[in-house]
Design a protein around this motif. Sequence first.
Motif, PDB file in Angstrom:
ATOM      1  N   PRO A 105      35.610 -16.550  30.497  1.00  0.00           N
ATOM      2  CA  PRO A 105      35.084 -16.228  29.171  1.00  0.00           C
ATOM      3  C   PRO A 105      35.458 -14.807  28.731  1.00  0.00           C
ATOM      4  O   PRO A 105      35.576 -13.913  29.561  1.00  0.00           O
ATOM      5  N   CYS A 106      35.627 -14.645  27.444  1.00  0.00           N
ATOM      6  CA  CYS A 106      35.923 -13.323  26.881  1.00  0.00           C
ATOM      7  C   CYS A 106      34.689 -12.434  27.014  1.00  0.00           C
ATOM      8  O   CYS A 106      33.562 -12.922  26.958  1.00  0.00           O
ATOM      9  N   PRO A 107      34.893 -11.111  27.160  1.00  0.00           N
ATOM     10  CA  PRO A 107      33.747 -10.211  27.242  1.00  0.00           C
ATOM     11  C   PRO A 107      33.002 -10.183  25.914  1.00  0.00           C
ATOM     12  O   PRO A 107      33.614 -10.266  24.848  1.00  0.00           O
ATOM     13  N   GLY A 108      31.696 -10.061  25.987  1.00  0.00           N
ATOM     14  CA  GLY A 108      30.871 -10.003  24.786  1.00  0.00           C
ATOM     15  C   GLY A 108      31.093  -8.726  23.996  1.00  0.00           C
ATOM     16  O   GLY A 108      31.623  -7.736  24.518  1.00  0.00           O
ATOM     17  N   ALA A 109      30.673  -8.727  22.757  1.00  0.00           N
ATOM     18  CA  ALA A 109      30.865  -7.574  21.874  1.00  0.00           C
ATOM     19  C   ALA A 109      30.074  -6.359  22.335  1.00  0.00           C
ATOM     20  O   ALA A 109      30.385  -5.237  21.951  1.00  0.00           O
ATOM     21  N   ASP A 110      29.051  -6.560  23.169  1.00  0.00           N
ATOM     22  CA  ASP A 110      28.238  -5.452  23.650  1.00  0.00           C
ATOM     23  C   ASP A 110      28.761  -4.842  24.948  1.00  0.00           C
ATOM     24  O   ASP A 110      28.210  -3.881  25.454  1.00  0.00           O
ATOM     25  N   ARG A 111      29.851  -5.357  25.460  1.00  0.00           N
ATOM     26  CA  ARG A 111      30.425  -4.863  26.713  1.00  0.00           C
ATOM     27  C   ARG A 111      31.470  -3.781  26.435  1.00  0.00           C
ATOM     28  O   ARG A 111      32.134  -3.798  25.398  1.00  0.00           O
ATOM     29  N   PRO A 112      31.643  -2.838  27.362  1.00  0.00           N
ATOM     30  CA  PRO A 112      32.646  -1.780  27.163  1.00  0.00           C
ATOM     31  C   PRO A 112      34.070  -2.312  27.031  1.00  0.00           C
ATOM     32  O   PRO A 112      34.898  -1.707  26.359  1.00  0.00           O
ATOM     33  N   ASP A 113      34.355  -3.470  27.646  1.00  0.00           N
ATOM     34  CA  ASP A 113      35.699  -4.046  27.586  1.00  0.00           C
ATOM     35  C   ASP A 113      35.826  -5.115  26.502  1.00  0.00           C
ATOM     36  O   ASP A 113      36.674  -5.994  26.585  1.00  0.00           O
ATOM     37  N   HIS A 114      35.024  -5.023  25.454  1.00  0.00           N
ATOM     38  CA  HIS A 114      34.994  -6.055  24.410  1.00  0.00           C
ATOM     39  C   HIS A 114      36.333  -6.254  23.712  1.00  0.00           C
ATOM     40  O   HIS A 114      36.607  -7.307  23.188  1.00  0.00           O
TER      41      HIS A 114
END
Length: 68
Positions: A7-16
């Motif tokens: 899964p893609c990283p969420g928008a709240d993650r540093p690697d978004h």
Amino acid sequence: MCAHQPPCPGADRPDHDAARVVAAHPEQGWSLLCNGTIVFDDTGELLPGGAVRAPVRQLWSGTVTLAA
């Protein structure tokens, strides 16, 4: 929201920014990522909750060598 594996990283993650592009509009200068983030060509971002991240401005710190 994301059906990719992994899964893609969420928008709240540093690697978004590592999320996949689902809609690209280079003629307008922006792309929509799988996590709902809109990224602009100038490196600015609009996050899904409405938060804005200003463009990153890096200063060049190299030296210039002139040909003789």
